[in-house]
Design an enzyme around this catalytic site. Structure first.
Site, PDB file in Angstrom:
ATOM      1  CG  ASP A  82      -2.111   1.005   1.245  1.00  0.00           C
ATOM      2  OD1 ASP A  82      -2.387   1.309   0.269  1.00  0.00           O
ATOM      3  OD2 ASP A  82      -2.593   1.412   2.355  1.00  0.00           O
ATOM      4  CG  HIS A  83      -0.544   4.899   0.444  1.00  0.00           C
ATOM      5  ND1 HIS A  83      -0.922   6.109  -0.053  1.00  0.00           N
ATOM      6  CD2 HIS A  83      -1.657   4.583   0.908  1.00  0.00           C
ATOM      7  CE1 HIS A  83      -2.066   6.489   0.094  1.00  0.00           C
ATOM      8  NE2 HIS A  83      -2.697   5.460   0.905  1.00  0.00           N
ATOM      9  CG  HIS A 178      -5.138   8.155   4.495  1.00  0.00           C
ATOM     10  ND1 HIS A 178      -4.530   8.990   3.455  1.00  0.00           N
ATOM     11  CD2 HIS A 178      -5.339   7.025   3.814  1.00  0.00           C
ATOM     12  CE1 HIS A 178      -4.298   8.283   2.489  1.00  0.00           C
ATOM     13  NE2 HIS A 178      -4.793   6.976   2.594  1.00  0.00           N
ATOM     14  N   GLY A 179      -6.818   7.738   8.321  1.00  0.00           N
ATOM     15  CA  GLY A 179      -6.813   7.861   9.950  1.00  0.00           C
ATOM     16  C   GLY A 179      -8.342   8.145  10.537  1.00  0.00           C
ATOM     17  N   GLY A 207      -9.069   5.218   3.462  1.00  0.00           N
ATOM     18  CA  GLY A 207      -9.768   5.902   4.585  1.00  0.00           C
ATOM     19  C   GLY A 207     -11.247   5.410   4.966  1.00  0.00           C
ATOM     20  CG  ASN A 228      -7.025   0.803   1.062  1.00  0.00           C
ATOM     21  OD1 ASN A 228      -7.390  -0.037   0.325  1.00  0.00           O
ATOM     22  ND2 ASN A 228      -5.940   1.334   0.838  1.00  0.00           N
ATOM     23  CB  VAL A 229     -10.424  -1.527   6.614  1.00  0.00           C
ATOM     24  CG1 VAL A 229     -10.754  -1.319   8.124  1.00  0.00           C
ATOM     25  CG2 VAL A 229     -11.800  -1.289   5.784  1.00  0.00           C
ATOM     26  CB  THR A 231      -7.803   4.043  11.739  1.00  0.00           C
ATOM     27  OG1 THR A 231      -6.635   4.668  10.754  1.00  0.00           O
ATOM     28  CG2 THR A 231      -7.785   4.463  12.884  1.00  0.00           C
TER      29      THR A 231
HETATM   30 ZN   LIG Z   1      -4.597   5.329   1.645  1.00  0.00          ZN
END
Ligand SMILES: [Zn+2]
Length: 278
Positions: A82-83, A178-179, A207, A228-229, A231
């Protein structure tokens, strides 16, 4: 089953009109917990780690473990980087056996993002892996250190980007961050719908922690296939672990991390509708 390319998982999700969770993992317990959830619910799964997290979980250690766990799973599992920020780390992930990588050039101007993404597409080709890229600016940052402003994906730019780079999946910005969201997330679903009409690629929502089930379902209706999960899993683990403090023995803690991850992953699989698809 077992280790598969991400592309195939997303194509099936497109046919079946559901979403697939991409769950960030930081250690063996989370890998085990995520796979257990997918196996219990007979769901395809994506497990991932972001380049900024490698200072906690070195790629040469966690990478082979993720790949091996995917190989042994009884459901299809893609292992995603990822990223990705550097060519070096993306190449290392591919050498380890990751079946998908993301290159995040979203902070560059369009032309530069296209140029750099194309170089990664070329790098990935011999490996037969999937490439995800990003256009527009998702809020926050993967590790919570930078408070990036949200800037919505431009539809014309997204079309041009998809055509010129030939990536397999596209992460877009529609007000997601994100977060932990500061207020209630305000997703621009009309904007997503417009992107989906113009861009013929599986779309990715970063996010995913804190978005309500109704909005998730709307996003999936409008072409989001990978969600995407990160946090949400980490918080669930912390919550569970805090409940049990002080621990009498380490292995109860170990078991609780697996259990909390399984619960969170199952919760999301059910919302995304990928349960009982394998
Ligand atoms: Zn991301």
């Amino acid at each position: 089953m077992g280790l598969v390319e991400m592309k195939g998982i997303l194509q099936k999700a497109e046919q079946g009109q559901y979403g697939v969770g991409a769950f960030s993992v930081a250690n063996m317990e989370m890998v085990l917990g995520a796979i257990q959830a997918a196996e219990e619910l007979r769901s395809p799964l994506i497990i991932q780690i972001a380049e900024v997290r490698l200072s906690y979980s070195p790629l040469h250690l966690i990478g082979p473990m993720m790949v091996e766990a995917a190989r042994e799973a009884t459901v299809p599992v893609a292992v995603h980087f990822d990223h990705g920020l550097t060519r070096e780390k993306i190449k290392q992930a591919l050498d380890i056996g990751f079946t998908s990588v993301m290159f995040d050039g979203s902070h560059f101007p369009l032309k530069e993002n296209i140029k750099r993404t194309k170089q990664i597409v070329e790098l990935v080709k011999p490996f037969g892996a999937t490439v995800e890229a990003e256009i527009g600016q998702v809020g926050g940052s993967e590790d919570g250190t930078v408070d990036t402003e949200v800037s919505l994906t431009d539809i014309e730019e997204a079309k041009q980007f998809a055509m010129e780079t030939q990536v397999d999946a596209l992460a877009i910005a529609i007000g997601n961050a994100h977060g932990i969201y500061k207020g209630k997330p305000c997703l621009q679903l009309d904007h997503l719908e417009a992107i989906h009409e113009q861009v013929d690629l599986p779309l990715v929502l970063h996010g995913g922690s804190g978005i309500d089930p109704h909005d998730f379902k709307k996003c999936i209706q409008h072409g989001i296939r990978k969600i995407n999960v990160a946090t949400a899993t980490f918080n669930q683990v912390i919550h569970q672990v805090n409940k049990e403090t002080p621990y009498r023995d380490y292995f109860s803690h170990h078991r609780d991390v697996i259990m909390a991850t399984t619960e969170n992953v199952k919760h999301h699989i059910k919302i995304f509708g990928s349960d009982y698809k394998v």
